[in-house]
Design an enzyme around this catalytic site. Structure first.
Site, PDB file in Angstrom:
ATOM      1  N   TYR A 148     -10.708   1.679  -0.617  1.00 44.38           N
ATOM      2  CA  TYR A 148     -10.284   3.063  -0.833  1.00 44.38           C
ATOM      3  C   TYR A 148     -10.618   3.530  -2.245  1.00 44.38           C
ATOM      4  O   TYR A 148      -9.947   4.398  -2.802  1.00 44.38           O
ATOM      5  CB  TYR A 148      -8.779   3.220  -0.593  1.00 44.38           C
ATOM      6  CG  TYR A 148      -8.306   3.000   0.834  1.00 44.38           C
ATOM      7  CD1 TYR A 148      -9.153   2.563   1.843  1.00 44.38           C
ATOM      8  CD2 TYR A 148      -6.986   3.238   1.185  1.00 44.38           C
ATOM      9  CE1 TYR A 148      -8.712   2.357   3.140  1.00 44.38           C
ATOM     10  CE2 TYR A 148      -6.527   3.041   2.487  1.00 44.38           C
ATOM     11  CZ  TYR A 148      -7.399   2.594   3.453  1.00 44.38           C
ATOM     12  OH  TYR A 148      -6.949   2.392   4.745  1.00 44.38           O
ATOM     13  N   LYS A 201     -11.856 -10.991   3.938  1.00 44.40           N
ATOM     14  CA  LYS A 201     -12.893 -11.257   4.947  1.00 44.40           C
ATOM     15  C   LYS A 201     -14.113 -11.726   4.158  1.00 44.40           C
ATOM     16  O   LYS A 201     -15.203 -11.148   4.235  1.00 44.40           O
ATOM     17  CB  LYS A 201     -13.168  -9.975   5.752  1.00 44.40           C
ATOM     18  CG  LYS A 201     -14.086 -10.176   6.930  1.00 44.40           C
ATOM     19  CD  LYS A 201     -13.502 -11.051   8.039  1.00 44.40           C
ATOM     20  CE  LYS A 201     -14.544 -11.274   9.129  1.00 44.40           C
ATOM     21  NZ  LYS A 201     -14.118 -12.276  10.116  1.00 44.40           N
ATOM     22  N   ASP A 234      -9.033 -11.310  10.374  1.00 37.20           N
ATOM     23  CA  ASP A 234      -8.958 -11.357  11.841  1.00 37.20           C
ATOM     24  C   ASP A 234      -8.003 -12.450  12.300  1.00 37.20           C
ATOM     25  O   ASP A 234      -7.177 -12.257  13.202  1.00 37.20           O
ATOM     26  CB  ASP A 234     -10.350 -11.517  12.469  1.00 37.20           C
ATOM     27  CG  ASP A 234     -11.240 -12.505  11.722  1.00 37.20           C
ATOM     28  OD1 ASP A 234     -10.851 -12.967  10.631  1.00 37.20           O
ATOM     29  OD2 ASP A 234     -12.326 -12.824  12.231  1.00 37.20           O
ATOM     30  N   ASP A 258      -3.320  -2.127   4.673  1.00 36.67           N
ATOM     31  CA  ASP A 258      -2.914  -0.900   5.374  1.00 36.67           C
ATOM     32  C   ASP A 258      -2.807  -1.198   6.875  1.00 36.67           C
ATOM     33  O   ASP A 258      -1.813  -0.874   7.539  1.00 36.67           O
ATOM     34  CB  ASP A 258      -3.958   0.196   5.096  1.00 36.67           C
ATOM     35  CG  ASP A 258      -3.511   1.586   5.536  1.00 36.67           C
ATOM     36  OD1 ASP A 258      -2.352   1.728   5.957  1.00 36.67           O
ATOM     37  OD2 ASP A 258      -4.329   2.525   5.455  1.00 36.67           O
ATOM     38  N   ASP A 262       0.819  -1.876   9.323  1.00 36.36           N
ATOM     39  CA  ASP A 262       1.107  -1.137  10.560  1.00 36.36           C
ATOM     40  C   ASP A 262       1.374  -2.109  11.704  1.00 36.36           C
ATOM     41  O   ASP A 262       2.306  -1.915  12.498  1.00 36.36           O
ATOM     42  CB  ASP A 262      -0.079  -0.239  10.952  1.00 36.36           C
ATOM     43  CG  ASP A 262       0.005   1.145  10.317  1.00 36.36           C
ATOM     44  OD1 ASP A 262       0.643   1.261   9.251  1.00 36.36           O
ATOM     45  OD2 ASP A 262      -0.568   2.099  10.866  1.00 36.36           O
TER      46      ASP A 262
HETATM   47  N1  GGG Z   1       3.815   8.538   4.630  1.00 33.96           N
HETATM   48  C1  GGG Z   1       2.547   7.958   4.624  1.00 33.96           C
HETATM   49  C2  GGG Z   1       1.463   8.811   5.154  1.00 33.96           C
HETATM   50  O1  GGG Z   1       1.564  10.005   5.275  1.00 33.96           O
HETATM   51  N2  GGG Z   1       0.370   8.137   5.495  1.00 33.96           N
HETATM   52  C3  GGG Z   1      -0.790   8.791   5.997  1.00 33.96           C
HETATM   53  C4  GGG Z   1      -2.005   7.940   5.836  1.00 33.96           C
HETATM   54  O2  GGG Z   1      -2.960   8.110   6.573  1.00 33.96           O
HETATM   55  N3  GGG Z   1      -2.032   7.040   4.877  1.00 33.96           N
HETATM   56  C5  GGG Z   1      -3.150   6.246   4.571  1.00 33.96           C
HETATM   57  C6  GGG Z   1      -2.814   5.300   3.484  1.00 33.96           C
HETATM   58  O3  GGG Z   1      -1.705   4.780   3.436  1.00 33.96           O
HETATM   59  O4  GGG Z   1      -3.677   5.035   2.640  1.00 33.96           O
END
Ligand code: GGG
Length: 366
Positions: A148, A201, A234, A258, A262
């Protein structure tokens, strides 16, 4: 808007509040209500001054940007930032994310993102082992570089349809790797199981992620009291499902963490549960606290969003501000709420956002 001041309060925290898009305002109100309830009963020990900023996709509609040019400077004046969510259909997702959340995280050098994965009583996990094992782990996400970093570009559209090229580069600096890995080891030292698992990775990504692996091995040698191992991302996705009881602290690059966080919160029952803190550990700048979930356009405005991720993010913020007992009490109140069967819809219950929030506030008293 700044709330009224009581001069008798001993510790007064200036909080910048950015509800953002979709369900953001609904869940941010929930977290504020919980912290304000604790402040009200603290007998003047502490209070929160909330200053709301209307930045987000609606703001973009009016101003052509997600936040004003001097936004970061205005945020710097606060002790912490409480954030809701970003993303709405009127703005391309990459524009809204880069214009708000990533701009703040990178602009304020909030380089450590912690995302606890908590299994709550009364919440059904898709993991069979959750019934018998004690599961509780922490994803530590490198939050300033990696995938990012925002490096790249698009070119050659002049070649016509089908001819354009895009380049997206990851950035791995030795400084960036070392500080997040060291941070993960320090977090591990505070846990009942002092262990760090590094995720990359590096078999496929032979430059940046090999540098990460080398830094990890070097830093691990400084922490002989902390167990450590490394895993490819993975394989780690499979370990989250098949051997979650082996996890304690998991440290990974921006994108990998990220995704894994999740997965972790889905395994705990729902994305709506997950809290996070974007930290500048040196405290040069304010840190930002937000639920992991996004703006959830499908349920926005209906008052049914799960507020637990936002409420537990408020708990992380209280701890960061030095109110450790407040954080512990909020988490205990959330546990009492879910254990008593007050569950939002994403967890299979029927309680709306306000009902869950009121139950958490009521359980603070216990
Ligand atoms: N509250 C977190 C939020 O709005 N996340 C949206 C999102 O796509 N986040 C990408 C990231 O965490 O870099």
């Amino acid at each position: 808007m700044t709330t009224g001041r009581d001069p008798a309060v001993t510790r007064r925290f200036q909080i910048a509040c950015i509800p953002g898009d979709g369900v953001g305002p609904e869940v941010v109100n929930a977290g504020r209500a919980v912290l304000d309830a604790l402040a009200a009963e603290s007998g003047g020990e502490f209070a929160f001054d909330w200053t709301s900023f209307d930045w987000g996709s609606e703001y973009y509609q009016r101003h052509g940007q997600m936040m004003p040019d001097d936004g970061l400077e205005r945020l710097r004046e606060h002790d912490a930032i409480y954030f809701g969510a970003v993303g709405w259909e009127n703005v391309p997702d990459h524009v809204s994310l880069w214009g708000l959340r990533l701009r703040i995280c990178q602009g304020l050098d909030q380089w450590a993102n912690i995302r606890p994965v908590r299994f709550l009583p009364g919440v059904t996990s898709p993991l069979r082992v959750a019934d018998t094992a004690e599961l509780d782990w922490l994803v530590v996400r490198e939050n300033s570089e990696g995938e990012y970093a925002g490096l790249g570009g698009r070119n050659l559209s002049g070649r016509g349809p089908g001819g354009e090229v895009a380049l997206q580069s990851s950035l791995f600096t030795e400084v960036g790797c070392e500080r997040i890995i060291r941070f993960a080891f320090e977090q591990a030292r505070m846990r009942s199981r002092p262990k760090v698992t590094s995720v990359t990775k590096s078999n496929a990504q032979q430059y940046g992620m090999v540098l990460w692996d080398e830094v990890f091995a070097r830093v691990a040698a400084d922490y002989p009291d902390v167990e450590s191992d490394s895993c490819l991302v993975d394989a780690m996705a499979a370990r989250f499902v098949l051997a979650p009881e082996e996890l304690s602290v998991v440290v990974a690059s921006n994108l990998n963490a990220d995704i894994l966080s999740d997965l972790g919160s889905a395994l705990a029952g729902s994305l709506g549960l997950a809290a996070s803190a974007n930290l500048n550990p040196e405290r040069r700048t304010p840190s930002m606290f937000e639920p992991v979930h996004g703006s959830a356009p499908d349920i926005a405005g209906r008052g049914i969003a799960n507020p637990i991720g936002a409420i537990e993010s408020a708990a992380l913020m209280a701890e960061h501000l030095g109110l450790g007992d407040v954080g512990r009490r909020v988490r205990a109140a959330v546990e009492a709420t879910t254990a008593s069967g007050v569950l939002p819809r994403d967890l299979g219950g029927g309680a709306d956002t306000q009902v869950v929030t009121k139950a958490v506030v009521a359980n603070l008293a216990d």
